[in-house]
Design an enzyme around this catalytic site. Structure first.
Site, PDB file in Angstrom:
ATOM      1  N   TYR A  73       0.834  -1.207   0.000  1.00 25.82           N
ATOM      2  CA  TYR A  73       0.000   0.000   0.000  1.00 25.82           C
ATOM      3  C   TYR A  73       0.871   1.260   0.000  1.00 25.82           C
ATOM      4  O   TYR A  73       0.569   2.224  -0.697  1.00 25.82           O
ATOM      5  CB  TYR A  73      -0.937   0.011   1.215  1.00 25.82           C
ATOM      6  CG  TYR A  73      -1.948   1.144   1.130  1.00 25.82           C
ATOM      7  CD1 TYR A  73      -3.170   0.951   0.477  1.00 25.82           C
ATOM      8  CD2 TYR A  73      -1.655   2.404   1.637  1.00 25.82           C
ATOM      9  CE1 TYR A  73      -4.073   1.988   0.356  1.00 25.82           C
ATOM     10  CE2 TYR A  73      -2.558   3.450   1.517  1.00 25.82           C
ATOM     11  CZ  TYR A  73      -3.766   3.242   0.877  1.00 25.82           C
ATOM     12  OH  TYR A  73      -4.656   4.264   0.743  1.00 25.82           O
ATOM     13  N   PHE A 125      -7.802  21.797 -24.125  1.00 26.71           N
ATOM     14  CA  PHE A 125      -8.063  20.368 -24.215  1.00 26.71           C
ATOM     15  C   PHE A 125      -9.282  20.102 -23.327  1.00 26.71           C
ATOM     16  O   PHE A 125      -9.448  20.738 -22.284  1.00 26.71           O
ATOM     17  CB  PHE A 125      -6.861  19.515 -23.791  1.00 26.71           C
ATOM     18  CG  PHE A 125      -7.140  18.056 -24.017  1.00 26.71           C
ATOM     19  CD1 PHE A 125      -7.140  17.535 -25.300  1.00 26.71           C
ATOM     20  CD2 PHE A 125      -7.492  17.219 -22.968  1.00 26.71           C
ATOM     21  CE1 PHE A 125      -7.471  16.203 -25.529  1.00 26.71           C
ATOM     22  CE2 PHE A 125      -7.821  15.892 -23.192  1.00 26.71           C
ATOM     23  CZ  PHE A 125      -7.811  15.384 -24.470  1.00 26.71           C
ATOM     24  N   THR A 126     -10.113  19.153 -23.745  1.00 22.18           N
ATOM     25  CA  THR A 126     -11.423  18.959 -23.107  1.00 22.18           C
ATOM     26  C   THR A 126     -11.337  18.841 -21.585  1.00 22.18           C
ATOM     27  O   THR A 126     -11.923  19.642 -20.859  1.00 22.18           O
ATOM     28  CB  THR A 126     -12.079  17.693 -23.682  1.00 22.18           C
ATOM     29  OG1 THR A 126     -11.145  16.616 -23.573  1.00 22.18           O
ATOM     30  CG2 THR A 126     -12.436  17.878 -25.152  1.00 22.18           C
ATOM     31  N   ASP A 216       1.681  20.477 -20.261  1.00 17.43           N
ATOM     32  CA  ASP A 216       0.895  19.275 -20.484  1.00 17.43           C
ATOM     33  C   ASP A 216       1.823  18.391 -21.307  1.00 17.43           C
ATOM     34  O   ASP A 216       1.946  18.550 -22.521  1.00 17.43           O
ATOM     35  CB  ASP A 216      -0.405  19.582 -21.228  1.00 17.43           C
ATOM     36  CG  ASP A 216      -1.252  18.315 -21.408  1.00 17.43           C
ATOM     37  OD1 ASP A 216      -0.659  17.216 -21.415  1.00 17.43           O
ATOM     38  OD2 ASP A 216      -2.477  18.430 -21.554  1.00 17.43           O
ATOM     39  N   LYS A 259      -0.462   7.950 -23.324  1.00 17.51           N
ATOM     40  CA  LYS A 259      -0.055   8.361 -24.672  1.00 17.51           C
ATOM     41  C   LYS A 259       1.437   8.057 -24.827  1.00 17.51           C
ATOM     42  O   LYS A 259       1.796   6.901 -24.982  1.00 17.51           O
ATOM     43  CB  LYS A 259      -0.365   9.842 -24.898  1.00 17.51           C
ATOM     44  CG  LYS A 259      -1.653  10.366 -24.246  1.00 17.51           C
ATOM     45  CD  LYS A 259      -2.926   9.904 -24.890  1.00 17.51           C
ATOM     46  CE  LYS A 259      -4.194  10.327 -24.171  1.00 17.51           C
ATOM     47  NZ  LYS A 259      -4.391  11.700 -23.786  1.00 17.51           N
ATOM     48  N   ARG A 383     -13.910  15.707 -33.451  1.00 17.12           N
ATOM     49  CA  ARG A 383     -13.244  16.772 -32.711  1.00 17.12           C
ATOM     50  C   ARG A 383     -13.705  18.086 -33.334  1.00 17.12           C
ATOM     51  O   ARG A 383     -13.037  18.660 -34.184  1.00 17.12           O
ATOM     52  CB  ARG A 383     -11.715  16.646 -32.786  1.00 17.12           C
ATOM     53  CG  ARG A 383     -11.134  15.683 -31.751  1.00 17.12           C
ATOM     54  CD  ARG A 383     -11.443  16.153 -30.349  1.00 17.12           C
ATOM     55  NE  ARG A 383     -10.843  15.350 -29.294  1.00 17.12           N
ATOM     56  CZ  ARG A 383     -11.481  15.011 -28.159  1.00 17.12           C
ATOM     57  NH1 ARG A 383     -12.736  15.335 -27.968  1.00 17.12           N
ATOM     58  NH2 ARG A 383     -10.869  14.357 -27.218  1.00 17.12           N
ATOM     59  N   PHE A 450     -19.407  14.933 -25.605  1.00 17.95           N
ATOM     60  CA  PHE A 450     -19.045  14.082 -26.738  1.00 17.95           C
ATOM     61  C   PHE A 450     -18.926  12.616 -26.356  1.00 17.95           C
ATOM     62  O   PHE A 450     -19.100  11.742 -27.192  1.00 17.95           O
ATOM     63  CB  PHE A 450     -17.718  14.560 -27.371  1.00 17.95           C
ATOM     64  CG  PHE A 450     -16.569  14.621 -26.417  1.00 17.95           C
ATOM     65  CD1 PHE A 450     -16.387  15.724 -25.596  1.00 17.95           C
ATOM     66  CD2 PHE A 450     -15.662  13.583 -26.326  1.00 17.95           C
ATOM     67  CE1 PHE A 450     -15.332  15.783 -24.698  1.00 17.95           C
ATOM     68  CE2 PHE A 450     -14.599  13.625 -25.437  1.00 17.95           C
ATOM     69  CZ  PHE A 450     -14.446  14.735 -24.617  1.00 17.95           C
TER      70      PHE A 450
HETATM   71  C1  LIG Z   1      -5.383  12.540 -23.160  1.00 16.84           C
HETATM   72  C2  LIG Z   1      -4.989  13.903 -22.799  1.00 16.84           C
HETATM   73  C3  LIG Z   1      -5.252  14.439 -21.532  1.00 16.84           C
HETATM   74  C4  LIG Z   1      -6.070  13.693 -20.485  1.00 16.84           C
HETATM   75  O1  LIG Z   1      -5.481  12.523 -20.113  1.00 16.84           O
HETATM   76  P1  LIG Z   1      -6.337  11.230 -19.671  1.00 16.84           P
HETATM   77  O2  LIG Z   1      -5.259  10.244 -19.356  1.00 16.84           O
HETATM   78  O3  LIG Z   1      -7.197  10.838 -20.809  1.00 16.84           O
HETATM   79  O4  LIG Z   1      -7.137  11.608 -18.470  1.00 16.84           O
HETATM   80  C5  LIG Z   1      -4.808  15.705 -21.263  1.00 16.84           C
HETATM   81  N1  LIG Z   1      -4.142  16.445 -22.170  1.00 16.84           N
HETATM   82  C6  LIG Z   1      -3.886  15.974 -23.404  1.00 16.84           C
HETATM   83  C7  LIG Z   1      -3.160  16.801 -24.374  1.00 16.84           C
HETATM   84  C8  LIG Z   1      -4.305  14.700 -23.757  1.00 16.84           C
HETATM   85  O5  LIG Z   1      -4.053  14.246 -25.005  1.00 16.84           O
END
Ligand SMILES: *Cc1c(COP(=O)(O)O)cnc(C)c1O
Length: 467
Positions: A73, A125-126, A216, A259, A383, A450
Site C-alpha cells: 500500500y 483540451f477537453t 501538459d 499516450k 473533434r 461528446f
Molecule cells: C489525453 C490527454 C489528456 C487527459 O489525459 P487522460 O489520461 O485521458 O485523463 C490531457 N491532455 C492531453 C493533451 C491529452 O491528449
C-alpha cells in the site's frame, strides 16, 4: 536512386483477433450507439482509431516488468523506479502519481486556481479546460493564429502567441494568472508541435512576471521528434536531450502516460516547487490514492517506467510518427482535406470541407465518423462542435474554427495494411460525400458531452445512404 523504405522496429509475438462485420450489421450497431462512436462496443469495431490513449501494445520488457509489481500500500518499490525514470527523462523534482492525465489536471487545478482566475493555454483540451472551469478559473486561448487555420503549413502550429499572453497579463494582471498551461504537440490543433525557441520564450516571459509554466507533457516526446526534425540546432541532439530541455523551461507538468509513455493506464503530476508539491501530495490522498501510488497498481508504475525509457528511443518515435505520416500521405494524394502539416498522433480530416452540403449545426464531423464506421468498421472520433460543448455563460453551442474527424493511431498496434484499408474507406466517402446525412442531438449530457451524447439523422434513418 529509389527512396528506401522504413519498417517497424519490432516484430509481432502475440495476436488479437478482430471481428469482421458487414455494412448492414454496422448500420444497426451505429444506430444503437446513437451515432456516437464512443458508444459502440469495441467487439463491433474492425480498426479502432478512436484514440491513441491507453491503446498501446506494451513490449515484452514492459510485460516482464508487470511481474515485478510490488503491491504494497505504501512505499512500493515501483514508485521509486517510476520516480527515477521521471527524474531522469523529464527532470522534475517531485512526482505525484495519478490514475491518468485528468487526475493530475484535477489536482493541479484544485491547488493552484482560485475563483476568478484566468488560465492561459495554447488551445484548450477537453478535460484540462473543464477542470480549470470547475475550480473557478477561466481558460484563455493564447495559441498562435496559424493553429486555427487548417490550411496553414506553419511547422510549429502549437506555439504560444507571446503577444496574446502579454495582452492577457496587461489586462488582468499577473496575480490573476496562477499558471500558463503549455501543451506540447497540441492535440486539438491536430498534433502540432511547439518550437524550442517558443517554449523558452514562453518560460522567460512568464517567469519575468512570476507566473509558473505547467507543461501538459502528454505528447512531449512526439514534440521532441518534430523539434529534432524541423528546428535549427537540434538535428544532432537525442530525443531524450530535447525532452529534458523542453521540461527545463517549465515548473512542472501534468501527464497522461496513456499516450507517450506506452502504457494502458496511468499518469502523473510533477512539480519542482516544494510547497506546491506538498499541497499536491496532501490532496492526492483525497482523490486518487496514497502519494506513492496515486490510483495505480505497483505493476502499472513499473511498466510505465520501462515505457518512458522506450518512448524516447529514436527508432520507436520515428516509426510511430512515420505510420501517421504514411496514412496522411495517402489521403493527401487523393485530395482529402486534412490538417497540414501532418501531426504526431493522428490524421485530422477537415469535415467542413469534406462535407460541404452539411451546415455546422448538422455536426458534419460527428456524421462523418459514424458514416466511416458503417462503410468499413473503422472507428474514428469527432473533434469539432460536439467536443467543444456549450459556453458556460451563454449556454450556446461553441463552434470552433476546426470541425474535425480524428483518425488516431494507437502505438505499435496496427500494420501498414490496416492504414491502407482505412485510407481506401475515407477516399471512397470523399468521392461520394452526399451519401453522408447530417445529425441532430437526441440526448445531450451536461459534462464532456461528446463521450455520451446520442444523435439521430436529420433525414431518414441512416447516416450513410446508398452503396
Ligand atoms: C489525453 C490527454 C489528456 C487527459 O489525459 P487522460 O489520461 O485521458 O485523463 C490531457 N491532455 C492531453 C493533451 C491529452 O491528449
Amino acid at each position: 536512386m529509389r527512396v528506401r523504405s522504413w519498417a517497424e522496429p519490432y516484430k509481432i509475438k502475440m495476436v488479437e483477433h478482430l471481428q469482421m462485420t458487414t455494412p448492414d450489421e454496422r448500420a444497426v450497431a451505429i444506430r444503437e450507439a446513437g451515432y456516437n462512436t464512443f458508444l459502440l462496443r469495441s467487439a463491433d469495431v474492425y480498426i479502432d482509431l478512436l484514440t491513441d490513449s491507453g491503446t498501446t501494445a506494451m513490449s515484452d520488457r514492459q510485460w516482464a516488468a508487470m511481474m515485478l509489481g510490488d503491491e504494497a500500500y505504501a512505499g512500493s518499490k515501483n514508485y521509486y523506479t517510476l520516480e527515477e525514470a521521471v527524474h531522469k527523462y523529464y527532470g522534475y523534482k517531485h512526482l505525484i502519481p495519478t490514475h491518468q492525465g485528468r487526475g493530475a489536471e484535477h489536482l493541479l487545478s484544485k491547488i493552484a486556481i482560485e475563483e476568478g482566475d484566468f488560465v492561459p493555454g495554447n488551445m484548450y483540451f477537453t478535460t484540462t479546460r473543464l477542470h480549470q472551469e470547475l475550480s473557478g478559473g477561466q481558460f484563455v486561448d493564447v495559441i498562435c493564429d496559424e493553429a486555427h487555420d487548417p490550411t496553414s503549413e506553419f511547422p510549429f502550429k502549437g506555439n504560444v502567441d507571446l503577444d496574446k499572453m502579454q495582452a492577457l497579463i496587461d489586462k488582468v494582471g499577473a496575480d490573476r494568472i496562477p499558471y500558463l498551461s503549455l501543451e506540447t504537440n497540441v492535440n486539438m490543433a491536430g498534433g502540432q508541435p511547439c518550437s524550442m525557441a517558443n517554449i523558452k520564450a514562453v518560460g522567460e516571459l512568464c517567469h519575468k512576471h512570476g507566473i509558473p509554466v505547467f507543461l501538459d507533457a502528454t505528447r512531449a516526446v512526439e514534440n521532441s521528434y518534430f523539434i529534432q526534425l524541423r528546428e535549427d540546432g537540434y538535428a544532432d541532439k537525442t530525443i531524450a536531450e530535447i525532452l529534458h530541455e523542453i521540461c527545463s523551461h517549465t515548473d512542472g507538468c501534468t501527464m497522461s502516460a496513456k499516450k507517450d509513455s506506452l502504457v494502458n493506464i496511468g499518469g502523473f503530476l510533477a512539480i519542482n516547487d516544494d510547497k506546491l508539491a506538498e499541497k499536491a501530495r496532501n490532496i492526492v490522498v483525497v482523490y486518487e490514492g496514497l502519494h506513492t501510488y496515486g490510483g495505480m497498481a505497483g505493476r502499472d508504475m513499473e511498466a510505465m517506467a520501462v515505457g518512458i525509457g522506450e518512448s524516447v528511443q529514436y527508432d520507436h518515435i520515428r516509426a510511430r510518427i512515420g505510420q501517421v505520416e504514411y496514412l496522411g500521405q495517402q489521403l493527401l494524394d487523393e485530395g482529402v482535406p486534412i490538417i497540414r502539416p501532418i501531426g504526431g498522433h493522428g490524421i485530422f480530416i477537415d469535415a467542413s470541407r469534406f462535407l460541404p452540403h452539411l451546415s455546422r449545426d448538422q455536426f458534419p464531423a460527428q456524421a462523418l465518423a459514424a458514416a466511416l464506421y458503417v462503410d468499413s468498421g473503422v472507428r474514428a472520433m469527432e473533434r469539432g462542435a460536439v467536443s467543444a460543448g456549450r459556453d458556460p455563460e451563454t449556454g450556446e453551442n461553441r463552434y470552433p474554427n476546426l470541425e474535425l474527424v480524428r483518425l488516431t493511431i494507437p502505438r505499435r498496434v496496427y500494420t501498414q495494411a490496416h492504414m491502407d484499408v482505412t485510407a481506401e474507406s475515407v477516399v471512397s466517402l470523399f468521392q461520394n460525400p452526399e451519401r453522408v446525412v447530417g445529425l441532430r442531438f437526441n440526448y445531450e449530457p451536461e459534462y464532456l458531452r461528446f463521450f455520451q451524447a446520442r444523435f439521430e439523422p436529420i433525414l431518414g434513418d441512416a447516416v450513410l445512404t446508398g452503396s
